[in-house]
Design a protein around this motif. Structure first.
Motif, PDB file in Angstrom:
ATOM      1  N   ARG A 130      -2.570   3.539  -0.446  1.00  0.00           N
ATOM      2  CA  ARG A 130      -2.919   3.041  -1.280  1.00  0.00           C
ATOM      3  C   ARG A 130      -2.409   1.728  -1.891  1.00  0.00           C
ATOM      4  NH1 ARG A 130       0.385   4.931  -5.962  1.00  0.00           N
ATOM      5  NH2 ARG A 130       2.164   6.057  -5.133  1.00  0.00           N
ATOM      6  N   ILE A 131      -3.799   0.920  -2.347  1.00  0.00           N
ATOM      7  CA  ILE A 131      -3.084  -0.606  -3.026  1.00  0.00           C
ATOM      8  C   ILE A 131      -2.869  -0.147  -4.376  1.00  0.00           C
ATOM      9  CG2 ILE A 131      -4.246  -2.858  -3.409  1.00  0.00           C
ATOM     10  CD1 ILE A 131      -6.092  -2.317  -0.710  1.00  0.00           C
ATOM     11  N   ILE A 132      -1.742  -0.937  -4.727  1.00  0.00           N
ATOM     12  CA  ILE A 132      -1.359  -0.783  -6.215  1.00  0.00           C
ATOM     13  C   ILE A 132      -1.511  -2.044  -6.848  1.00  0.00           C
ATOM     14  CG2 ILE A 132       0.213   1.275  -5.676  1.00  0.00           C
ATOM     15  CD1 ILE A 132       2.462  -0.556  -5.983  1.00  0.00           C
ATOM     16  N   ASN A 133      -1.624  -3.018  -6.125  1.00  0.00           N
ATOM     17  CA  ASN A 133      -1.724  -4.526  -6.805  1.00  0.00           C
ATOM     18  C   ASN A 133      -2.522  -5.329  -5.891  1.00  0.00           C
ATOM     19  OD1 ASN A 133      -1.591  -6.601  -8.640  1.00  0.00           O
ATOM     20  ND2 ASN A 133       0.682  -6.949  -8.121  1.00  0.00           N
ATOM     21  N   ASP A 134      -3.376  -6.221  -6.449  1.00  0.00           N
ATOM     22  CA  ASP A 134      -4.191  -6.792  -5.580  1.00  0.00           C
ATOM     23  C   ASP A 134      -4.539  -8.280  -6.493  1.00  0.00           C
ATOM     24  OD1 ASP A 134      -6.221  -8.342  -4.001  1.00  0.00           O
ATOM     25  OD2 ASP A 134      -7.390  -6.705  -3.961  1.00  0.00           O
ATOM     26  N   SER A 135      -4.215  -9.652  -5.823  1.00  0.00           N
ATOM     27  CA  SER A 135      -4.444 -10.828  -6.789  1.00  0.00           C
ATOM     28  C   SER A 135      -4.708 -11.664  -5.844  1.00  0.00           C
ATOM     29  CB  SER A 135      -3.078 -10.877  -7.454  1.00  0.00           C
ATOM     30  OG  SER A 135      -2.070 -11.154  -6.597  1.00  0.00           O
ATOM     31  N   GLU A 136      -5.411 -12.799  -6.453  1.00  0.00           N
ATOM     32  CA  GLU A 136      -5.977 -14.143  -5.746  1.00  0.00           C
ATOM     33  C   GLU A 136      -5.349 -15.315  -6.575  1.00  0.00           C
ATOM     34  OE1 GLU A 136      -9.854 -13.957  -4.671  1.00  0.00           O
ATOM     35  OE2 GLU A 136     -10.043 -11.903  -3.771  1.00  0.00           O
ATOM     36  N   GLU A 137      -5.073 -16.405  -5.527  1.00  0.00           N
ATOM     37  CA  GLU A 137      -4.899 -17.708  -6.136  1.00  0.00           C
ATOM     38  C   GLU A 137      -5.491 -18.762  -5.285  1.00  0.00           C
ATOM     39  OE1 GLU A 137      -0.657 -17.848  -6.580  1.00  0.00           O
ATOM     40  OE2 GLU A 137      -0.098 -17.564  -4.566  1.00  0.00           O
ATOM     41  N   ARG A 176      -4.513 -14.476  -1.146  1.00  0.00           N
ATOM     42  CA  ARG A 176      -4.465 -12.978  -1.528  1.00  0.00           C
ATOM     43  C   ARG A 176      -3.374 -12.133  -1.239  1.00  0.00           C
ATOM     44  NH1 ARG A 176     -10.519  -9.336  -1.218  1.00  0.00           N
ATOM     45  NH2 ARG A 176      -9.736  -7.964  -2.749  1.00  0.00           N
ATOM     46  N   ASN A 177      -2.819 -11.714  -2.302  1.00  0.00           N
ATOM     47  CA  ASN A 177      -1.908 -10.709  -2.193  1.00  0.00           C
ATOM     48  C   ASN A 177      -1.767  -9.374  -2.589  1.00  0.00           C
ATOM     49  OD1 ASN A 177      -0.235 -13.309  -1.954  1.00  0.00           O
ATOM     50  ND2 ASN A 177      -0.379 -13.643  -4.169  1.00  0.00           N
ATOM     51  N   LEU A 178      -1.346  -8.701  -1.783  1.00  0.00           N
ATOM     52  CA  LEU A 178      -1.588  -6.901  -1.720  1.00  0.00           C
ATOM     53  C   LEU A 178      -0.206  -6.726  -1.906  1.00  0.00           C
ATOM     54  CD1 LEU A 178      -4.301  -6.466   0.769  1.00  0.00           C
ATOM     55  CD2 LEU A 178      -4.680  -6.781  -1.881  1.00  0.00           C
ATOM     56  N   ILE A 179      -0.005  -5.408  -2.727  1.00  0.00           N
ATOM     57  CA  ILE A 179       1.178  -4.521  -2.491  1.00  0.00           C
ATOM     58  C   ILE A 179       0.589  -3.120  -2.164  1.00  0.00           C
ATOM     59  CG2 ILE A 179       3.090  -3.458  -3.733  1.00  0.00           C
ATOM     60  CD1 ILE A 179       3.267  -5.922  -5.518  1.00  0.00           C
ATOM     61  N   VAL A 180       1.029  -2.569  -1.166  1.00  0.00           N
ATOM     62  CA  VAL A 180       0.617  -1.294  -0.775  1.00  0.00           C
ATOM     63  C   VAL A 180       1.589  -0.210  -0.548  1.00  0.00           C
ATOM     64  CG1 VAL A 180      -0.921   0.047   1.497  1.00  0.00           C
ATOM     65  CG2 VAL A 180      -1.091  -2.663   0.791  1.00  0.00           C
ATOM     66  N   LYS A 181       1.254   1.066  -0.754  1.00  0.00           N
ATOM     67  CA  LYS A 181       2.129   2.309  -1.003  1.00  0.00           C
ATOM     68  C   LYS A 181       1.729   3.057   0.247  1.00  0.00           C
ATOM     69  CE  LYS A 181       5.287   1.765  -4.228  1.00  0.00           C
ATOM     70  NZ  LYS A 181       6.542   1.835  -4.048  1.00  0.00           N
ATOM     71  N   VAL A 182       2.434   3.325   1.430  1.00  0.00           N
ATOM     72  CA  VAL A 182       2.233   4.096   2.576  1.00  0.00           C
ATOM     73  C   VAL A 182       3.169   4.856   2.726  1.00  0.00           C
ATOM     74  CG1 VAL A 182       3.357   2.447   4.268  1.00  0.00           C
ATOM     75  CG2 VAL A 182       1.547   3.837   4.853  1.00  0.00           C
ATOM     76  N   PRO A 183       2.751   6.406   3.277  1.00  0.00           N
ATOM     77  CA  PRO A 183       3.711   7.303   3.498  1.00  0.00           C
ATOM     78  C   PRO A 183       4.509   6.951   4.786  1.00  0.00           C
ATOM     79  CG  PRO A 183       1.535   8.288   3.434  1.00  0.00           C
ATOM     80  CD  PRO A 183       1.276   6.766   3.252  1.00  0.00           C
ATOM     81  N   SER A 184       5.991   7.215   4.400  1.00  0.00           N
ATOM     82  CA  SER A 184       7.010   6.561   5.390  1.00  0.00           C
ATOM     83  C   SER A 184       6.916   7.198   6.850  1.00  0.00           C
ATOM     84  CB  SER A 184       8.280   7.139   5.082  1.00  0.00           C
ATOM     85  OG  SER A 184       8.488   6.583   3.778  1.00  0.00           O
ATOM     86  N   GLU A 208       7.621   7.422   0.259  1.00  0.00           N
ATOM     87  CA  GLU A 208       6.697   6.013   0.351  1.00  0.00           C
ATOM     88  C   GLU A 208       7.215   4.920   0.611  1.00  0.00           C
ATOM     89  OE1 GLU A 208       2.436   7.241  -1.783  1.00  0.00           O
ATOM     90  OE2 GLU A 208       3.929   6.521  -3.119  1.00  0.00           O
ATOM     91  N   SER A 209       6.789   4.160   1.431  1.00  0.00           N
ATOM     92  CA  SER A 209       7.291   2.758   1.876  1.00  0.00           C
ATOM     93  C   SER A 209       6.529   1.739   0.999  1.00  0.00           C
ATOM     94  CB  SER A 209       7.122   2.354   3.343  1.00  0.00           C
ATOM     95  OG  SER A 209       8.036   3.420   3.952  1.00  0.00           O
ATOM     96  N   THR A 210       7.022   0.671   0.679  1.00  0.00           N
ATOM     97  CA  THR A 210       6.188  -0.405   0.091  1.00  0.00           C
ATOM     98  C   THR A 210       6.227  -1.750   1.083  1.00  0.00           C
ATOM     99  OG1 THR A 210       7.418   0.203  -2.097  1.00  0.00           O
ATOM    100  CG2 THR A 210       6.311  -1.948  -1.882  1.00  0.00           C
ATOM    101  N   ILE A 211       4.956  -2.141   0.958  1.00  0.00           N
ATOM    102  CA  ILE A 211       4.688  -3.131   2.018  1.00  0.00           C
ATOM    103  C   ILE A 211       3.886  -4.401   1.186  1.00  0.00           C
ATOM    104  CG2 ILE A 211       3.542  -3.859   4.081  1.00  0.00           C
ATOM    105  CD1 ILE A 211       3.746  -1.164   5.082  1.00  0.00           C
ATOM    106  N   THR A 212       4.491  -5.610   1.287  1.00  0.00           N
ATOM    107  CA  THR A 212       3.785  -6.642   0.578  1.00  0.00           C
ATOM    108  C   THR A 212       3.036  -7.444   1.576  1.00  0.00           C
ATOM    109  OG1 THR A 212       5.691  -6.456  -1.260  1.00  0.00           O
ATOM    110  CG2 THR A 212       4.377  -8.614  -1.007  1.00  0.00           C
ATOM    111  N   ILE A 213       1.765  -7.681   1.220  1.00  0.00           N
ATOM    112  CA  ILE A 213       0.984  -8.525   2.317  1.00  0.00           C
ATOM    113  C   ILE A 213       0.377  -9.543   1.583  1.00  0.00           C
ATOM    114  CG2 ILE A 213      -0.898  -8.280   4.033  1.00  0.00           C
ATOM    115  CD1 ILE A 213      -0.529  -5.169   3.773  1.00  0.00           C
TER     116      ILE A 213
END
Length: 281
Positions: A97-104, A112-120, A211-216
């Motif tokens: 699931r995407i918990i944060n989505d921002s553009e600059e 574009r910056n995304l923070i995603v939570k994914v099952p480990s 849940e693992s945190t992945i910043t893209i």
């Protein structure tokens, strides 16, 4: 006659010796018969007492490792929309699931910056899905922190606090004096706060493990021709506005220096007056 008497006595002596010998042999045979059960008892005793023959049952409790996984990815792309669609597909396939989505946007790039939570358990597969088509990562940082010891420590402390709470509750039932009841209730309240704090820490740790945190972060470089889309008239108007702003700044600067202007005017007046007198002379 005497010979017959001595002969009979000799025969009787021989018979007695033979009977005593038979008695001894029978006794020996009885003991020999009784020995096997004793050996059997000894063997059964040895089996029960020998730790090698009958080892005690040991229950081995395997503790599952608690690992917190995190990742940071940054890369360049030719098409922001296609890359985002690819990431969304990986999110759906791995129950993330995407918990944060921002553009600059700055002068040369759109990102574009995304923070995603994914099952480990889907961490590696999600990273592979996002990495498809990426030729080069500017940043690819993957970390795994083992928090098993911290998890075990919190669990054991929580169990100890709960047992202590149960003891105080039992003591509270037997208390008669009001002062004792109030003191025990205060102790129970303190222990309950510590239990809730430990439970909160444990839940937070479990959530980070599960849940693992992945910043893209992905970006696209803006070509120079795309940056110059202003008409010539707009450029002239912008130049006029820029000149007006420059003039306003100059006037403001002069106003801020009014004492020096007054001194300059007074000084110039006296010099001019003196020059006129010299001419008249």
């Amino acid at each position: 006659m005497r010979q017959l008497f001595f002969l009979s006595i000799f025969v009787l002596i021989l018979c007695g010796c033979s009977k005593s010998y038979e008695a001894e042999t029978s006794a020996i045979s009885i003991e020999a018969v009784k020995l096997p059960p004793k050996k059997a008892e000894a063997s059964s005793y040895d089996k029960d007492s020998d730790p090698v023959a009958a080892p005690p049952v040991k229950i081995k409790q395997e503790i599952e490792q608690k690992i917190i996984k995190e990742a940071t990815l940054r890369f360049e792309t030719d098409n922001l929309e296609n890359t985002f669609n690819q990431i969304q597909k990986a999110v759906a396939n791995n129950k993330a699931r995407i918990i944060n989505d921002s553009e600059e946007k700055d002068y040369g790039t759109i990102s574009r910056n995304l923070i995603v939570k994914v099952p480990s358990q889907n961490f590696d597969r999600f990273i592979s899905g996002v990495s498809k088509g990426v030729s080069y990562f500017e940043v690819k940082n993957i970390s795994a922190e083992d928090v098993t010891a911290e998890y075990i420590d919190l669990t054991s402390r929580l169990k100890t606090k709960k047992k202590l709470e149960e003891r105080y509750l039992e003591i509270l039932k037997k208390a008669n004096k009001v002062s004792e009841i109030l003191e025990i209730e205060q102790q129970i309240s303190t222990i309950r706060e510590e239990i809730e704090a430990k439970e909160g820490q444990l839940k937070y740790l479990e959530s980070r493990v599960s849940e693992s945190t992945i910043t893209i972060s992905f970006y696209k470089i803006i070509p120079e021709k795309e940056g110059v889309k202003i008409s010539y008239g707009s450029k002239l108007w912008n130049a006029v506005k820029s000149g007006f702003y420059t003039l306003s700044d100059l006037l403001l600067s002069l106003l801020s220096a009014w004492p020096f202007v007054i001194l300059f005017v007074v000084f110039a007046y006296f010099i001019r007056k003196r020059l006129k007198r010299r001419k008249k002379e």
